[in-house]
Scaffold this motif. Structure first.
Motif, PDB file in Angstrom:
ATOM      1  N   GLU A 167      -4.113   2.023  -3.979  1.00  0.00           N
ATOM      2  CA  GLU A 167      -5.339   1.417  -4.494  1.00  0.00           C
ATOM      3  C   GLU A 167      -5.571   0.020  -3.932  1.00  0.00           C
ATOM      4  N   GLU A 200       0.812  -1.217   0.000  1.00  0.00           N
ATOM      5  CA  GLU A 200       0.000   0.000   0.000  1.00  0.00           C
ATOM      6  C   GLU A 200       0.847   1.271   0.000  1.00  0.00           C
ATOM      7  N   ILE A 248      -5.544  -1.680 -12.007  1.00  0.00           N
ATOM      8  CA  ILE A 248      -6.163  -0.873 -10.953  1.00  0.00           C
ATOM      9  C   ILE A 248      -7.678  -1.081 -10.944  1.00  0.00           C
ATOM     10  N   SER A 287      -8.698  -1.035  -1.941  1.00  0.00           N
ATOM     11  CA  SER A 287      -9.973  -1.448  -2.532  1.00  0.00           C
ATOM     12  C   SER A 287     -10.115  -2.956  -2.621  1.00  0.00           C
TER      13      SER A 287
END
Length: 697
Positions: free
Chosen positions: A123, A118, A172, A126
Motif C-alpha cells: 500500500e 513495499e 492504510i 499510494s
C-alpha cells in the motif's frame, strides 16, 4: 534533541495529598549527581501537581537493574478520586518496542534493514512521491527517521481519531494523504507517521498481529506483566493510526534496565544491543559542537563534552492524554523516567532540563553565577501597594553598603507568571542582576509578578498593562525610602517587560533612566512569526519547512487581527489548525486567541511609546535571541530613537548572546538552560558602567 517539547500553561491542598508513594535512598544507591536530580524533580513535580487542572505524575530513577527511586504526585485519573501511586497506569508510545522488534527480526533473518517497505506493505505505492526516480524507502530509513514521510497536516485530524484497535486500517487509509517532505536519506527529522508504518510492515513480515508479537516476544519475556495495549479506564482518544501501550513505572523501569544492557538475553542478546548503539548514528543538521545529537534504531541520542551521553527511547504518548519520557546514560547505567497523566503544563520539559543541567552544566568563563550569602549589602523583604488594583506586591530590595541616598533600579521581567528572580529554565537572571548591580552601588527592587510567590492578585490576560501599573506602584514605593535618591529611580526590563517599561517611562517624567534587554520594538505578531522560523531552523528543520511554519503563524495572526465575528474567527482558525491539536487543546487555544486581551497583545505597536522617551535610554539586543529577533527589533528601535530626538538613547546589538544574554552558539532554549552562565559578564559590566555615568544628581 529535535524540538518536540510542548508548552501550554491554583488552589493549595494539604501537602500530603501530593505524595502517595516514595522510596527513601542512601547516597550510595545512585551514581554521583542523581540525588541532586531527584531533589529538582521532586520540587518541580510538587509544584506542578498543585495545579487544579492537572492530574498526576509518577517519576522514577533506575540504577542498573532496579528501580532505585520512585515517587508519585497528584491523582491517578481525571476524576481526582484516587491518589497516584507506583501502580498507576500511564499511556506511552510503542515505537521503542517496535525498534526491538526490528532488531529481533533482523537477527532472525526474517527481514533486512535494507529491505524496501513495499515488500511487506504494498500500500506504500499510494504515497505521493515527488521523487519518482529515487529508490524505495527502506525499513532502516523508517527506523532512523530519514524517510521524509509525513501525513499531510490538513488530513491529520481524520486519521488521529477513532478506535486504537483499528489502527492498522486507519493507517492504510492515511497513506494516500502522505508524502515525502524531503528526498529520503538526505535529512533526519521526526515524522508523524513513519513509526506506525514500520510497526505494520514488521507485523506483516512476522505474520503475527503487532500487539501479539510485542506482548509475547518482548513485554512478557522482559517481565512487563502490567503493560497492555488496551486498559480499562485508560484514555485512548486521539490515537487513530498511532499504536500505544499502557504501563506502570515498575514495568517501564524493566525496559530501561534492558536498554542499559541489564535485561534478559532471550529478548535480545546484550552484544546485539551494544552493536546497535555503536553502528548507527544519524547526525542532526544543527551546527552546535555541544550537544551533538542524532538518531539510531530505537533511540535518539545526545552527546556532551562533559563526557556524558544520553539515549532517549521514543516512549512519548502519541495522543494528548499522557506524557512520557525516558532518558538513560549507557555509560553510567542510570535512567530517569517521567510519566504524566494530563496534556497541559510544562513540568516534564522543566524536569528534563533540570536533569541534564544538574549533571552537565557547560563550563564557561563566567562559571556558575549563584551568589552566596552573606552578601556585602542589605537584603530586605518588602511589600508595597498597587492602590488602583487593590493588591499588595511582594519583593526584595537590596541596598548597597555606605551612605545613601543611592541610585535605584526597578526590574521588570519578561511576560509570564515569574517570581522576583525571573526564574527561567534553571537560571535566576534577576537574582544575578540585583546582586551585581547592588555590589556596584545601585539599589535594586525586584518583585514577584501578580499572583506569583507572595504577591497578591492574579496573573491575568493583560500582562503588559498589569506590569506597567505594578512598576508605577514600585516607583511610588521607592520614593518613600530614605536610602533611595528620589531623582535617581529608573527601570531595567527584560524581553516583553520592555513594553511596560517604555509605557511607564513615557508617561512618568520622574523616571530617571531606562535600560532594556531585548525590548520588543515591533508588534508581537511580527516577532512571533520570525521567531517560529528562526527556532525551526535552529532546531534542524529544513528551510522550506521552517518557512511553512512561519507562514502558518502569519496566517493565524492575520485571521485574529482581521476577523471580528467570533463564529467566523472560530471557523477559520479551526480550518488552519485541523489535525494539529487535539480538540480539547484546540478549543482552549482558540478561546485564548479570541480574547480582546490577546488581540491587544499581538497588535500593540510599541513605537509610539518608544518615540516619546526623553530620559537616558540603553537598549541592548542579543544577536542569537530567537524570541525577540535582533534583525527585526534593532532597526525598529533605532527608528524610534530618531523619532524621539533623544540624544542620550543608545541601541546596541551584542554578538553571540541568546535570549537570556548568555554566551551562546545557536540560541535555542535548551542551550540557554544547559550552561552555567546566567548572564554574560560583558552585559553585566556594560549595564553597571552605563548606570554609573548617568547624569543623575
Amino acid at each position: 534533541m529535535f524540538s518536540r517539547v510542548t508548552s501550554f500553561r491554583c488552589c493549595l491542598l494539604i501537602a500530603s495529598i501530593w505524595c502517595a508513594f516514595t522510596q527513601e535512598l542512601t547516597p550510595d544507591d545512585l551514581p554521583p549527581g542523581m540525588q541532586l536530580v531527584i531533589r529538582d524533580l521532586d520540587r518541580i513535580a510538587t509544584e506542578a501537581a498543585r495545579n487544579p487542572t492537572d492530574i498526576g505524575y509518577t517519576l522514577g530513577v533506575v540504577n542498573q537493574d532496579r528501580l532505585a527511586w520512585t515517587k508519585s504526585y497528584g491523582y491517578a485519573a481525571a476524576t481526582r478520586q484516587q491518589l497516584a501511586t507506583a501502580d498507576t497506569v500511564y499511556g506511552i508510545g510503542s515505537a521503542a518496542f517496535t525498534a526491538i522488534m526490528l532488531l529481533q527480526l533482523t537477527r532472525a533473518g526474517t527481514v533486512h534493514l535494507s529491505d524496501p517497505v513495499e515488500r511487506y506493505l504494498p500500500e506504500m505505492k499510494s504515497v505521493h512521491n515527488p521523487y519518482p526516480g529515487a529508490a524505495p524507502v527502506t525499513l532502516l530509513q523508517l527506523a532512523i527517521h530519514t524517510s521524509g514521510l509525513a501525513l499531510d497536516s490538513r488530513d491529520a485530524a481524520t486519521y488521529t481519531s477513532g478506535s486504537a484497535a483499528q489502527w492498522e486500517n486507519t493507517l492504510i487509509a492515511a497513506l494516500p494523504h502522505t508524502s515525502y517532505e524531503f528526498e529520503l536519506g538526505t535529512h533526519a527529522a521526526s515524522s508523524n507517521i513513519d513509526e506506525s508504518i514500520l510497526a505494520l510492515a514488521l507485523s506483516r513480515a512476522a505474520h503475527q498481529p503487532y500487539s501479539d508479537y510485542l506482548k509475547h516476544r518482548i513485554l512478557l519475556p522482559m517481565g512487563m506483566t502490567h503493560t497492555e495495549f488496551l486498559v480499562s479506564g485508560a484514555e485512548t482518544s486521539g490515537l487513530g493510526f498511532r499504536p500505544a501501550v499502557y504501563t506502570t513505572i515498575g514495568d517501564l523501569a524493566r525496559f530501561a534496565s534492558f536498554m542499559m544492557l541489564h535485561g534478559p538475553e532471550a529478548v535480545l542478546p546484550r552484544r546485539d544491543l551494544e552493536a546497535n548503539y555503536r553502528r548507527l548514528w544519524v547526525t542532526n543538521s544543527i551546527a552546535i559542537p555541544n550537544p551533538n545529537e542524532g538518531y539510531g534504531i530505537g533511540f535518539h541520542g545526545e552527546t556532551w563534552t562533559s563526557n556524558h551521553y544520553y539515549f532517549i527511547p521514543p516512549v512519548a504518548f502519541p495522543g494528548a492524554a499522557y506524557e512520557a519520557a525516558l532518558w538513560f546514560e549507557p555509560r553510567r547505567h542510570a535512567a530517569m523516567i517521567l510519566l504524566h497523566h494530563g496534556s497541559s503544563g510544562t513540568a516534564l520539559g522543566q524536569m528534563i532540563h533540570s536533569y541534564v543541567y544538574t549533571l552537565n552544566a557547560q563550563k564557561n568563563d563566567a562559571g556558575r553565577q549563584e551568589p552566596v550569602r552573606p552578601f556585602p549589602y542589605t537584603e530586605e523583604e518588602v511589600s508595597f501597594e498597587n492602590k488602583a488594583a487593590e493588591i499588595r506586591l511582594a519583593g526584595t530590595l537590596t541596598i548597597p553598603q555606605g551612605k545613601g541616598p543611592f541610585l535605584a533600579v526597578i526590574l521588570i521581567p519578561k511576560s509570564g507568571p515569574l517570581d522576583r528572580d525571573e526564574r527561567l529554565f534553571n537560571h535566576r537572571p534577576f537574582f544575578i542582576l540585583a546582586d551585581y548591580l547592588t555590589r556596584a552601588g545601585i539599589a535594586v527592587l525586584r518583585a514577584d509578578v501578580r499572583g506569583v510567590g507572595k504577591s497578591g492578585g492574579k496573573f491575568g490576560p493583560a500582562p503588559m498593562d498589569d506590569s506597567a501599573a505594578d512598576a508605577e506602584a514600585a516607583l511610588a514605593y521607592l520614593k518613600t525610602r530614605p536610602e533611595v535618591n528620589p531623582r535617581g529611580i529608573g527601570l531595567l526590563s527584560h524581553g516583553e517587560g520592555g513594553l511596560a517599561a517604555s509605557i511607564v517611562a513615557a508617561r512618568n517624567r520622574d523616571v530617571a533612566f531606562l535600560a532594556m534587554l531585548s525590548a520588543p520594538a515591533v508588534r508581537a505578531a511580527e516577532n512571533s512569526v520570525e521567531s517560529s522560523r528562526l527556532n525551526a531552523v535552529a532546531n534542524g528543520e529544513l528551510d522550506r519547512k521552517a518557512d511553512d511554519q512561519a507562514g502558518q503563524s502569519r496566517k493565524i495572526f492575520s485571521i485574529i487581527q482581521e476577523e471580528r465575528d467570533p463564529a467566523s474567527l472560530d471557523r477559520k482558525l479551526r480550518d488552519v489548525l485541523a489535525g494539529k491539536l487535539p480538540e480539547a487543546q484546540l478549543a482552549g487555544q482558540i478561546r485564548q486567541w479570541s480574547s480582546p486581551a490577546f488581540r491587544r497583545t499581538i497588535t500593540y505597536d510599541p513605537a509610539p511609546a518608544l518615540s516619546k522617551l526623553a530620559c537616558p535610554v540603553l537598549a541592548l539586543y542579543a544577536e542569537k535571541d530567537l524570541s525577540v529577533p535582533a534583525n527585526l527589533n534593532v532597526p525598529a528601535m533605532r527608528a524610534a530613537r530618531e523619532a524621539s530626538g533623544n540624544k542620550n538613547f543608545t541601541v546596541e546589538e551584542l554578538p553571540d548572546l541568546n535570549l537570556l544574554f548568555q554566551t551562546a552558539d545557536v540560541g535555542i532554549g535548551r542551550e540557554a538552560n544547559w550552561t552555567e552562565e546566567t548572564i554574560s559578564p560583558v552585559v553585566l559590566g556594560k549595564l553597571a558602567n552605563w548606570l554609573s555615568q548617568l547624569p543623575v544628581r
